[in-house]
Each structure stands twice: as structure tokens, then as C-alpha cells.
Design a protein around this motif. Structure first.
Motif, PDB file in Angstrom:
ATOM      1  N   PHE A 507    -120.970  35.998  -4.531  1.00  0.00           N
ATOM      2  CA  PHE A 507    -121.215  37.449  -4.512  1.00  0.00           C
ATOM      3  C   PHE A 507    -122.598  37.742  -3.942  1.00  0.00           C
ATOM      4  N   MET A 508    -123.601  36.985  -4.412  1.00  0.00           N
ATOM      5  CA  MET A 508    -124.956  37.224  -3.934  1.00  0.00           C
ATOM      6  C   MET A 508    -125.096  36.864  -2.453  1.00  0.00           C
ATOM      7  N   GLU A 509    -124.375  35.831  -2.030  1.00  0.00           N
ATOM      8  CA  GLU A 509    -124.390  35.480  -0.608  1.00  0.00           C
ATOM      9  C   GLU A 509    -123.787  36.622   0.225  1.00  0.00           C
ATOM     10  N   GLU A 510    -122.731  37.189  -0.300  1.00  0.00           N
ATOM     11  CA  GLU A 510    -122.068  38.287   0.405  1.00  0.00           C
ATOM     12  C   GLU A 510    -122.998  39.494   0.497  1.00  0.00           C
ATOM     13  N   ARG A 511    -123.709  39.792  -0.610  1.00  0.00           N
ATOM     14  CA  ARG A 511    -124.681  40.895  -0.592  1.00  0.00           C
ATOM     15  C   ARG A 511    -125.791  40.600   0.413  1.00  0.00           C
ATOM     16  N   TRP A 512    -126.256  39.363   0.415  1.00  0.00           N
ATOM     17  CA  TRP A 512    -127.364  38.965   1.302  1.00  0.00           C
ATOM     18  C   TRP A 512    -126.978  39.110   2.771  1.00  0.00           C
ATOM     19  N   LYS A 513    -125.724  38.815   3.074  1.00  0.00           N
ATOM     20  CA  LYS A 513    -125.251  38.934   4.450  1.00  0.00           C
ATOM     21  C   LYS A 513    -125.482  40.357   4.975  1.00  0.00           C
ATOM     22  N   GLY A 514    -125.235  41.338   4.133  1.00  0.00           N
ATOM     23  CA  GLY A 514    -125.409  42.724   4.554  1.00  0.00           C
ATOM     24  C   GLY A 514    -126.837  43.210   4.432  1.00  0.00           C
ATOM     25  N   LEU A 515    -127.591  42.567   3.557  1.00  0.00           N
ATOM     26  CA  LEU A 515    -128.963  42.990   3.282  1.00  0.00           C
ATOM     27  C   LEU A 515    -129.941  42.429   4.322  1.00  0.00           C
ATOM     28  N   ARG A 516    -129.684  41.190   4.714  1.00  0.00           N
ATOM     29  CA  ARG A 516    -130.608  40.468   5.575  1.00  0.00           C
ATOM     30  C   ARG A 516    -130.990  41.206   6.864  1.00  0.00           C
ATOM     31  N   PRO A 517    -130.020  41.782   7.591  1.00  0.00           N
ATOM     32  CA  PRO A 517    -130.418  42.451   8.834  1.00  0.00           C
ATOM     33  C   PRO A 517    -131.333  43.660   8.598  1.00  0.00           C
ATOM     34  N   VAL A 518    -131.372  44.169   7.379  1.00  0.00           N
ATOM     35  CA  VAL A 518    -132.158  45.384   7.121  1.00  0.00           C
ATOM     36  C   VAL A 518    -133.206  45.157   6.037  1.00  0.00           C
ATOM     37  N   ALA A 519    -133.550  43.878   5.784  1.00  0.00           N
ATOM     38  CA  ALA A 519    -134.468  43.578   4.686  1.00  0.00           C
ATOM     39  C   ALA A 519    -135.923  43.787   5.097  1.00  0.00           C
ATOM     40  N   TRP A 520    -136.363  45.009   5.034  1.00  0.00           N
ATOM     41  CA  TRP A 520    -137.782  45.312   5.167  1.00  0.00           C
ATOM     42  C   TRP A 520    -138.072  46.426   4.170  1.00  0.00           C
ATOM     43  N   GLY A 521    -139.355  46.730   3.983  1.00  0.00           N
ATOM     44  CA  GLY A 521    -139.704  47.803   3.047  1.00  0.00           C
ATOM     45  C   GLY A 521    -139.180  47.498   1.648  1.00  0.00           C
ATOM     46  N   ASP A 522    -138.648  48.528   0.983  1.00  0.00           N
ATOM     47  CA  ASP A 522    -138.166  48.355  -0.384  1.00  0.00           C
ATOM     48  C   ASP A 522    -137.047  47.324  -0.489  1.00  0.00           C
ATOM     49  N   ALA A 523    -136.265  47.195   0.576  1.00  0.00           N
ATOM     50  CA  ALA A 523    -135.169  46.222   0.531  1.00  0.00           C
ATOM     51  C   ALA A 523    -135.721  44.800   0.443  1.00  0.00           C
ATOM     52  N   LEU A 524    -136.806  44.525   1.153  1.00  0.00           N
ATOM     53  CA  LEU A 524    -137.409  43.194   1.105  1.00  0.00           C
ATOM     54  C   LEU A 524    -138.019  42.967  -0.277  1.00  0.00           C
ATOM     55  N   ARG A 525    -138.614  44.023  -0.817  1.00  0.00           N
ATOM     56  CA  ARG A 525    -139.188  43.948  -2.151  1.00  0.00           C
ATOM     57  C   ARG A 525    -138.092  43.599  -3.167  1.00  0.00           C
ATOM     58  N   GLY A 526    -136.960  44.273  -3.038  1.00  0.00           N
ATOM     59  CA  GLY A 526    -135.827  44.005  -3.926  1.00  0.00           C
ATOM     60  C   GLY A 526    -135.286  42.602  -3.732  1.00  0.00           C
ATOM     61  N   ALA A 527    -135.270  42.148  -2.483  1.00  0.00           N
ATOM     62  CA  ALA A 527    -134.749  40.815  -2.189  1.00  0.00           C
ATOM     63  C   ALA A 527    -135.652  39.748  -2.809  1.00  0.00           C
TER      64      ALA A 527
ATOM     65  N   LYS B 340    -141.418  37.948  14.164  1.00  0.00           N
ATOM     66  CA  LYS B 340    -139.985  38.172  14.429  1.00  0.00           C
ATOM     67  C   LYS B 340    -139.244  38.337  13.114  1.00  0.00           C
ATOM     68  N   ARG B 341    -138.576  39.482  12.948  1.00  0.00           N
ATOM     69  CA  ARG B 341    -137.887  39.764  11.689  1.00  0.00           C
ATOM     70  C   ARG B 341    -136.867  38.674  11.352  1.00  0.00           C
ATOM     71  N   ASP B 342    -136.207  38.167  12.388  1.00  0.00           N
ATOM     72  CA  ASP B 342    -135.206  37.120  12.173  1.00  0.00           C
ATOM     73  C   ASP B 342    -135.773  35.885  11.484  1.00  0.00           C
ATOM     74  N   GLU B 343    -137.081  35.647  11.661  1.00  0.00           N
ATOM     75  CA  GLU B 343    -137.688  34.440  11.091  1.00  0.00           C
ATOM     76  C   GLU B 343    -138.187  34.640   9.667  1.00  0.00           C
ATOM     77  N   TRP B 344    -138.030  35.827   9.139  1.00  0.00           N
ATOM     78  CA  TRP B 344    -138.501  36.075   7.778  1.00  0.00           C
ATOM     79  C   TRP B 344    -137.567  35.463   6.729  1.00  0.00           C
ATOM     80  N   TYR B 345    -136.303  35.304   7.115  1.00  0.00           N
ATOM     81  CA  TYR B 345    -135.296  34.951   6.107  1.00  0.00           C
ATOM     82  C   TYR B 345    -134.493  33.709   6.485  1.00  0.00           C
ATOM     83  N   SER B 346    -133.786  33.187   5.466  1.00  0.00           N
ATOM     84  CA  SER B 346    -132.768  32.173   5.714  1.00  0.00           C
ATOM     85  C   SER B 346    -131.418  32.845   5.646  1.00  0.00           C
ATOM     86  N   SER B 347    -130.415  32.197   6.254  1.00  0.00           N
ATOM     87  CA  SER B 347    -129.107  32.840   6.253  1.00  0.00           C
ATOM     88  C   SER B 347    -128.453  32.751   4.883  1.00  0.00           C
ATOM     89  N   SER B 348    -128.850  31.775   4.067  1.00  0.00           N
ATOM     90  CA  SER B 348    -128.314  31.730   2.709  1.00  0.00           C
ATOM     91  C   SER B 348    -129.325  32.330   1.733  1.00  0.00           C
TER      92      SER B 348
END
Lengths: 546, 414
Positions: A507-527, B340-348
Motif C-alpha cells: 500500500f505504501m509503495e503504491e502511495r509512493w508511486k503517486g507521491l514521488r513525482p510531486v514530492a516537494w514542499g509539504d509533500a516532501l515533508r510528509g514523505a 535534479k528532482r529525480d535524484e532526491w528519491y528512490s523508486s521504492s
């Protein structure tokens, strides 16, 4: 090989648990057919759950495709009645911006647009910019004109679930997490399907005189398995969800359709989209949103509502539209987004097999009607379609306040929220016990009682399914606390903790998949917080020395 | 208003630094805006549990030699790190926080019952020398009915792997109905506050004794110990078997308690706490901070000879990001982070994440810089620093404590 079993358990087998499949299952069941629906995952996992959730008025198509526009407004009117608890009447605006004038989409085009809407039967009213801003304060104040149309928003998960609930109430058998391994053919006749239960690994065969391919983009492969070719191409559409409801009225651009030109409010969020990119079939099972697509959505979206630039993005996701390539279309229709209903007996000489595809969420009911008509014709059944007038379970009454009042003297926020989600079926959510009133998901106000009810009645196999039924984990925290809590509840019911652990992790992997492309600001803080919570506190680590 | 030192931040690092300075007689102000990483503390502190290459660490103070030169422990000097680490127990004991630990990492339980390494354990945290150790063979796992932030099933599954048989029970407590009526109030710290009342705790414990069969160990969620650590001993005596508290989802009771005790120690040493305010900027002249501005005081600047930035990482708002960059939001300091934003995270989600290692760039004395120019009277401490992948390494608390002590000493040497 002739199958050992030749008696038919069912009248019709439907492949696919998206909105088309569940809608067709409901229509068939209402007409008295014995229905089996098979789905390889959960319901609404494909394009059904991955779009704007826009209740189109049809205005978008009015100028270029009057047939689609007319279909849309007809279905729009029907869904407001039969699916009241899934629909919100937000109304919509088509705005004209100064830059549109330069490319020939100024106020002259607006006139042409209004005329086309009127011809299609869509009420379209011109507004001056000040009125539009008063109606929707988030709209780009630079607008030079606006048209109001009867757009709305629709919750596709709820809609899909309600169709399935009604199909089951009318005797349909539903097998989710059952993967199609074979279309059983006997000469030039399709006899049934062989499916593999993904939980147990067991394979079983089911037989019916008619099989309907309603598998969306995966219908391409399903057709191949049956030995026929339907020329589809997958078109990826990327979308962004914002963490709060920026707008209350749908905002569109009054010009030729383009990327990122629709902003739809739904429940507690707003959604911007979309794009249209052809992708290879191999990518359909794992579509990801690129940073470029995110930037494009933000840039275009902020032309509709400037505050989007500074609003927290909750997730990015993408769906795959099942477009039928026009050049390959044997029906001769040139509208690639139109409904395509293929009777493979007439088209390919293959009996007992129908493909229903193309179309869109908005026209799912009509697609189901067309497919069911085709099924009935084959079976010699003459019962007519009643889905345009029979309300879905939960939508027998449309007044949320009234439903709440009938059920509870003093409804809590969570109870009101659950009426919003399940309509009149909220009466089945038992919360007599004070422990059942606790919240599992604070962002979305989902109680223990509602989670239990979904687990008992709505074919929930795991946390991701639960999210689709109840919105647990869809809020701003993206599952930071609620996912663990829900896992605890699922665990109690299923008594398999190991599975629960894996379920929570996926479940968390699935959430991360959608979160990762937009993880900045508060979303990164939450992550960051979630990462600490799951690894340091809960001990969910990749590295396991045990 | 002028202070000797102004510390920005209110977490473990800020408070450690403040206490050390105040105890040395310095006039010290802490400006803290809100939450810190202590709210998800697990009842223990980590110094180093894993090296960046993945090697598990048994003796953290030996292993620090293998860290890269960009790591805060190495930057301030390995001998300094060892010296401050050795003084930590005494330092916290003076603040009323008793910690256990040796030169070897201990093992503590996580919320799911799996074990993790830690350096120092709080008094009411069960910690073991060896991963194979256990306190009994038959566990009774008890929670409060309706409390959703503790997972008996996960704990039982992990313990059973170790050959400990488990029985899970939940106890109804009418006294918690007030919390239940507002469902989001059923949190660990709120329950712990209720459990501070002797009568309520006693009736809970009595119920445990009633349902107990032949179990020889008791496991409870950490919903006790809001004020102090005595609850553990109280319950142990009453039920007559060893008790283990297991951490809950946040907020963490031992974390919040630790924060309160450190604040108290800081004020007792003469420090000034300014809570709920937030630094908005600084006046920098000739490579030195002259004063800082806060949102409550507006244009009225707070002056000091020295400043410490201990604002934490993203969660504490010591670091921030938008869709183009990672930045330090308070003073606009230079950061070590990928562009690069892509380098901030891992895919898992469960893999190590690069962004956790991002932070403020400093020299070896922990002086940050702005636009390439070092600020000589400013020190950075704790998780705002770059160079430590604190979550992966298990070094969050260690970096917070040790760099804070170092910064304090630098100021005192000043």
C-alpha cells in the motif's frame, strides 16, 4: 480440445471490472441474465479510477463532435438521477483567456461554441468575467469571457462499486483477483473462460453462451486470446491531484482541446489534467508520470486557476485510455473516442464473443446498454434496458441532509461524510458500538464502522481495495497513520498477520508511486515523516536480518 | 534585547546546546516554532547502526572511523565525537533522564515487534544486549480497546518467531470515553495523560491481573510515562511479571516526555524559551549575524554574539523545497543537495532516500555559509546538517546531541 463440462453455468461472462464491465454486469443482471464477472485485480483499477472524475456536459465535444456531445449531455442527465450519491452538481465554466485570442479562439469562437452547445442540447450561458469570478473565485482573473455549462463531478470508484453492488443484488457472481488464462473456444464458438485465482493459484473454467470483452485497454490482449484482432492503441493521460479543493466549479478552456485544460473539484481535492501520449502496450500495467508532465500540468493548470502554482500537490497519476484506431475500425466510424461495440460473429465469424470498448466514463451506461442489447440479441432475450431510470443502490434518495437526518439524530462529521460516500447505504453501516465510531482516517473522516462495512460487503481484499471503496489513505497524510490502522482492522478479520504486513508495505509503495513525482514542499515533508514512522518506529525495513 | 547566544529550533539538538550553554552561565534564548523529531522518538537514541555501505554496526564509536569525511561525526573530529558521546549519559542524567547503554549497540523493539539497534535506551524502554535475548516465554499483549495506533497482531507475529507464545487482549476503559467522543483524540499521549491518574491506571492493571493466565511477561503499548518513567515499575510490581512497553504511532510518549524534561532543565539553568514564534530572517553584517527577526516581534531584531541553527530537517522545517530546489528557508544558507528532482528519491518507499541526507553546507567547525561566504558567529547542529543519512544509518539522535555539544563548546571557547 472439447471441454469436459459443456453445461452453461451462466448466460453471460463479462471480462473486466472497470466501469464498462460492472455497468454491463448490472444491465445484464437487471434483465434477468445469469452473470459472471471476472477481473484480474480489484474493480476500477484501470482507466476507470484514473481520470478526472468529470461529469462532462458534452460542451468539450460540441464544436467538433456533435454526436459525442449529445451522448454526453443525455448521460449527464441520466447519471444525476440514477447515481445521485456519486455525482456532485458543480456546474462548469469554459473560460477564454487573452492568449486564446491570438490563436483564433477569442470571443468569436465563444459564439460558435455556444451555438454548437445549444444545437447539441447543452445549456450554455455566456457570462461576463466579473460574474465568472463571483461564481468561481479561484478562476484566472485575466479571463475575457466565460460560458457556464452543466458540468459536474463524479466519483468513479463509488460509481463502479454501486454498479457492482446492484449486479450482485440481482444475482451476478463476481470474481475479483481472477486472471484470464484462456478463452475457451470450440471451433468458431467461444464457450467460456478459464481463470486463475490469484490468491490460491487455482484454475477453473466457466461456461456461457456469450462472453463480453470489457477489459479496457487490456481488451486488446483479450481479443487476441480469443483469436480476433481489435486495433487499439493505448493513450496515456497524466493528472495531478491537489491537496485541497481549490475550485468548486469545473474550469475548462474555451478553445481546441489541449493538455492540462480541465480542473475538476471532487470531494476534498481538485484534479488537473490531462495529456494524451501514445505508449507501448508493455507499459500499460505500470504507467508513471514524468517530471516534465508534472511541470506541464502545473504550468497549464495555473492558467485556469493561478493559485495552483502554490497549492500542495497530493499525487500524480496516469490512466490509459482504450482508443480504437480509426483506420482499423471495421465499423467505419471515424471517431476514435466514440463507443465501439463489436459483435465478432458478424465481424470475424467468431460466435459468442462481443467486444465493448472506446467510449469514456461518462458514457459507460450507454456502452453497457449497447453491449447488453447485443448479448440479449444473441440469447433471444427481449427484456428492455432499465438502467436509465433505475437508481443505483445508495441513490434512492439524493438529499444527503435528509438521509443523515433519517439515520441519526445528530450526525457526526464522519457520518455525514459516509452518507456522501455511500448514500442511502449508510444505513447499513453499524455504529452502535462506541468503538466503531473511532476514526481510521482523519483526513477523510472514515470511521471504523465504515471500514468494517466495506470489508464485509464490498469485496475488499487488501488496503488498496479499501482505499477505492472508502477513501482511506487518500487524504493529505497519504496513509501515514490510517494505513497502519486499517491494516490492523483488516488483520483482525483475516487472521493472517504476515499477509497484512506485506499488504501494508505494498500500500505504501503504491502511495509512493503517486507521491514521488510531486514530492516537494509539504509533500516532501510528509514523505520524510512517513519514512521515519515506517522504518524507525514500525520497523518496516528492506534490510531484514532475521 | 541582547543575548549571549540565540538558538533557533526546539528539538533535541537545540535543547542540548541550550542546556550546555546555560549551565556554563551563558544568557541563552531558544526560539522554537513547533514540532520536532522527538514526537516520533522510539524511547531510545541511535548513534550509528549501519554504515553507508550497509554494514551493520555493533560498536558505533569504533565504526565512525569508516564514515566519509562529509559526515558530521568526522567533520568535527572523531575524537571529539567519542568524547561527547561518552559524556551523553551523564549530561542527560543531570536533566533527570536516565539512559542505559554501553559501547555496544543495544536491541529495542519497534512497534511491529521487530528489533532494531539503538545506542542509549530510556529507563522505561526494554532493550537487550543480544537480539536473541528475551524476558519470558509466554507473553500477554494487552491494549486499550478502540486504540488504533498499536498493533498487537504484528507484535505477536514477531515474538512468535522467537519462540515466545502470545495472547492478545484488549481492555475497555470507560474513563477514555471523553477521548473517544472525538475520535482523533484517541492518541498515545492523550491516553497517557489519562493514565497518569492513579485510580485509572490501577483499575487497568487490576483488569490485567484478572485476565492473566500463565503468562510470564506483559507487553503494553507505550501509553504510560507521560510525566516520568515510574509507571513501568509500578505496573511490574502490581502484575508480578516483567513489563515491556512498545512504541505506538506518533506522537511518542517518551519523546514528548523527553522534550518536556529538557525544556525544564534549560529553564532551570537560566535559559529563556520563546515558544510558538518563528525566525523569519536575519541582519548579516561583515560575515556575522547581528540580529534575527521573528514573526511575532516583526522588525524588532533579537541580538546575540552567537547563533545556532538547530531547526531540524524537512519535518522540523529546517529544510524546505519547491519543485525546482531544496533550500534552507530561515536564513537562505547554502545547501548540499542535488538539483535534479529525480535524484532526491528512490523508486521504492522503503529504500534509503537521498533527500534525507541533504542539508546545510558547513565547514569543519559547523559554520554555514551564504552565497559562498562563511558566517563566523553561526553554527548549525542536528538534522539540518548535510552528510548524515540519519534514517538509514540510525544516527538521528547521535548527530543531534553530539553536534549540539560541539557547537556549544565552540561558543564557550569563543
Amino acid at each position: 480440445m472439447i471441454p469436459a463440462q459443456t453445461t452453461n453455468d451462466f448466460d453471460v461472462i463479462i471480462i473486466g471490472g472497470g466501469i464498462t464491465g460492472t455497468g454491463t454486469a448490472r444491465d445484464c443482471a437487471l434483465r434477468g441474465l445469469r452473470v459472471l464477472l471476472v477481473e484480474r485485480d480489484d474493480i476500477a483499477t484501470g482507466a476507470t479510477g484514473r481520470n478526472h472524475g468529470l461529469l462532462h456536459s458534452g460542451a468539450r465535444y460540441a464544436v467538433k463532435d456533435s454526436e459525442s456531445a449529445e451522448e454526453c449531455i443525455r448521460e449527464n442527465t441520466i447519471l444525476r438521477k440514477i447515481a445521485a450519491h456519486c455525482v456532485e452538481d458543480t456546474q462548469g465554466l469554459f473560460i477564454t483567456l487573452p492568449e486564446d485570442e491570438e490563436i483564433g479562439y477569442g470571443l468569436d469562437y465563444q459564439k460558435q461554441f455556444i451555438d454548437a452547445c445549444t444545437r447539441a442540447g447543452i445549456k450554455a450561458t455566456a457570462m461576463d468575467p466579473r460574474e465568472a469570478i463571483a461564481m468561481e473565485p479561484s478562476v484566472n482573473p485575466a479571463l475575457i469571457g466565460a460560458v457556464q455549462v452543466p458540468d459536474g463531478s463524479v466519483d468513479p470508484f463509488r460509481l463502479c462499486s454501486a454498479n457492482l453492488v446492484d449486479a450482485k443484488l440481482h444475482g451476478a457472481k463476481v470474481l475479483t483477483y481472477h486472471e484470464l488464462v484462456e478463452i475457451i473456444r470450440e471451433g468458431d464458438t467461444v464457450r467460456g473462460v478459464r481463470v486463475r485465482n490469484k490468491t490460491t493459484g487455482q484454475t477453473s473454467a466457466y461456461f456461457a453462451p456469450v462472453t463480453v470483452n470489457a477489459a479496457g485497454i487490456w481488451g486488446h490482449q483479450v481479443a487476441e486470446m480469443a483469436g480476433v484482432h481489435v486495433g487499439m492503441y493505448p493513450a496515456k493521460g497524466a493528472l495531478l491531484i491537489f491537496a485541497h479543493r481549490v475550485n468548486n466549479v469545473v474550469i475548462n478552456r474555451c478553445r481546441k482541446s489541449a493538455d492540462g485544460d480541465i480542473l475538476v473539484p471532487g470531494d476534498t481535492v481538485s484534479v488537473i489534467g490531462t495529456t494524451s501520449t501514445k505508449i507501448p502496450f508493455e507499459e500499460c500495467d505500470d504507467v508513471r508520470v514524468t517530471p516534465e508532465e508534472v511541470d506541464l500540468m502545473l504550468r497549464e493548470g495555473s492558467r485556469l486557476a493561478p493559485s495552483l502554482m502554490t497549492t500542495r500537490v497530493l499525487r500524480a497519476y496516469a490512466g490509459v485510455r482504450p482508443l480504437v484506431s480509426a483506420d482499423n475500425d471495421p465499423t467505419g466510424r471515424n471517431i476514435s473516442r466514440g463507443i465501439v461495440c463489436l459483435d465478432h460473429e458478424k465481424r470475424d465469424g467468431l460466435r459468442g464473443f462481443i467486444t465493448i470498448t472506446g467510449g469514456k466514463l461518462m458514457t459507460y451506461r450507454l456502452m453497457a446498454e449497447m453491449a447488453t442489447d447485443a448479448v440479449c440479441e444473441k440469447l433471444g432475450v427481449t427484456v428492455g434496458c432499465s438502467t436509465a431510470t433505475t437508481p443505483l443502490p445508495g441513490s434512492e434518495s439524493s438529499d444527503i441532509k435528509e438521509i443523515s437526518k433519517k439515520l441519526w439524530k445528530m450526525p457526526t462529521i464522519a457520518q455525514k461524510a459516509s452518507v456522501g460516500r455511500v448514500g442511502t447505504r449508510a444505513s447499513q453501516i453499524k455504529a452502535d458500538d462506541r468503538f466503531e465510531r473511532s476514526l481510521v482516517c482523519e483526513c477523510e473522516q472514515v470511521s471504523v464502522a465504515e471500514v468494517r462495512s466495506a470489508m464485509d460487503n464490498l469485496d475488499v481484499h487488501n488496503l488498496v481495495d479499501l482505499r477505492r471503496r472508502t477513501r482511506v489513505g487518500m487524504g493529505t497524510c497519504q496513509g501515514q497513520l490510517c494505513a497502519c490502522r486499517a491494516a490492523g482492522l483488516l488483520g483482525k478479520n483475516r487472521l493472517c498477520v504476515k499477509k497484512e504486513r506485506e499488504d501494508l508495505a505494498s500500500f505504501m509503495e503504491e502511495r509512493w508511486k503517486g507521491l514521488r513525482p510531486v514530492a516537494w514542499g509539504d509533500a516532501l515533508r510528509g514523505a520524510e515523516l512517513s519514512a521515519w514512522e515506517y522504518s524507525e518506529v514500525l520497523g518496516f525495513d528492506k534490510e531484514d536480518e532475521q | 534585547m541582547k543575548f549571549d547566544t540565540i538558538i533557533i529550533g526546539g528539538g533535541l539538538s537545540a535543547l542540548t546546546c541550550g542546556i550546555k550553554l546555560a549551565k556554563a552561565g551563558r544568557d541563552c534564548l531558544i526560539i522554537a516554532s513547533g514540532e520536532s523529531a522527538l514526537s516520533f522518538n522510539s524511547g531510545s537514541f541511535g548513534l550509528l547502526s549501519r554504515l553507508p555501505d550497509g554494514t551493520a554496526v555493533e560498536e558505533p564509536l569504533k565504526a565512525i572511523e569508516q564514515l566519509p569525511s562529509s559526515h558530521p561525526y568526522v567533520k568535527i573530529g572523531i575524537d571529539n565525537t567519542r568524547r561527547y558521546a561518552a559524556s551523553a549519559k551523564e549530561f542527560f542524567a543531570d536533566c533527570g533522564i536516565s539512559l542505559r547503554g554501553t559501547e555496544r549497540n543495544l536491541w529495542r523493539y519497534t512497534s511491529s515487534g521487530k528489533m532494531k539497534r539503538c545506542w542509549l535506551a530510556m529507563e522505561d524502554t526494554t532493550a537487550f544486549v543480544s537480539r536473541e535475548d528475551k524476558v519470558g516465554d509466554k507473553a500477554l499483549i494487552v491494549t486499550v480497546k478502540g486504540f488504533q495506533d498499536f498493533f498487537p497482531g504484528f507484535v505477536a507475529e514477531s515474538l512468535e518467531k522467537k519462540g515466545i507464545s502470545c495472547r492478545c487482549e484488549s481492555i475497555e476503559l470507560d474513563e477514555l470515553d471523553m477521548l473517544r467522543s472525538n475520535a482523533s483524540e484517541m492518541r498515545a499521549t492523550n491516553i497517557a495523560l489519562t493514565m497518569e491518574k492513579d485510580k485509572i491506571r490501577k483499575s487497568f492493571v487490576k483488569e490485567i491481573s484478572r485476565i492473566r493466565q500463565d503468562e510470564d511477561m506483559l507487553i503494553l503499548p507505550q501509553i504510560f510515562g507521560y510525566e516520568d518513567t515510574r509507571a513501568l515499575e509500578d505496573i511490574r510490581k502490581a502484575v508480578g511479571m516483567p513489563v515491556t512497553f512498545i512504541s505506538t504511532l506518533m506522537p511518542s510518549v517518551p519523546g514528548i516526555r523527553t522534550q518536556k524534561m529538557l525544556k525544564k532543565a534549560f529553564e532551570a539553568a537560566g535559559g529563556t524559551l520563546m515558544m510558538g514564534d518563528c525566525v523569519t530572517g536575519a541582519v548579516i553584517e561583515g560575515g556575522k549575524i547581528k540580529s534575527v527577526l521573528t514573526s511575532n516581534l516583526g522588525s524588532y531584531g533579537l541580538e546575540a554574539d552567537n547563533f545556532v541553527l538547530a531547526t531540524g530537517s524537512f519535518f522540523g522545517k529546517g529544510l524546505a523545497s519547491d519543485f525546482t530546489k531544496i533550500y534552507e528557508p530561515v536564513l537562505g544558507l547554502d545547501v548540499d543537495a542535488s538539483e535534479k528532482r529525480d535524484e532526491w528519491y528512490s523508486s521504492s518507499f522503503f529504500d534509503r532516500q537521498a533527500f534525507i541526507g541533504f542539508g546545510v553546507k558547513t565547514d569543519n567547525d559547523l559554520h554555514p555559509s551564504r552565497d559562498g561566504e562563511a558566517i563566523s558567529n553561526l553554527y548549525a547542529a542536528g538534522s539540518v546538517l548535510s552528510g548524515a543519512e540519519s534514517l538509514y544509518e540510525g544516527s538521528g539522535a547521535g548527530v543531534a546531541i553530539i553536534t549540539a555539544m560541539y557547537a556549544a563548546d565552540k561558543i564557550l571557547e569563543g
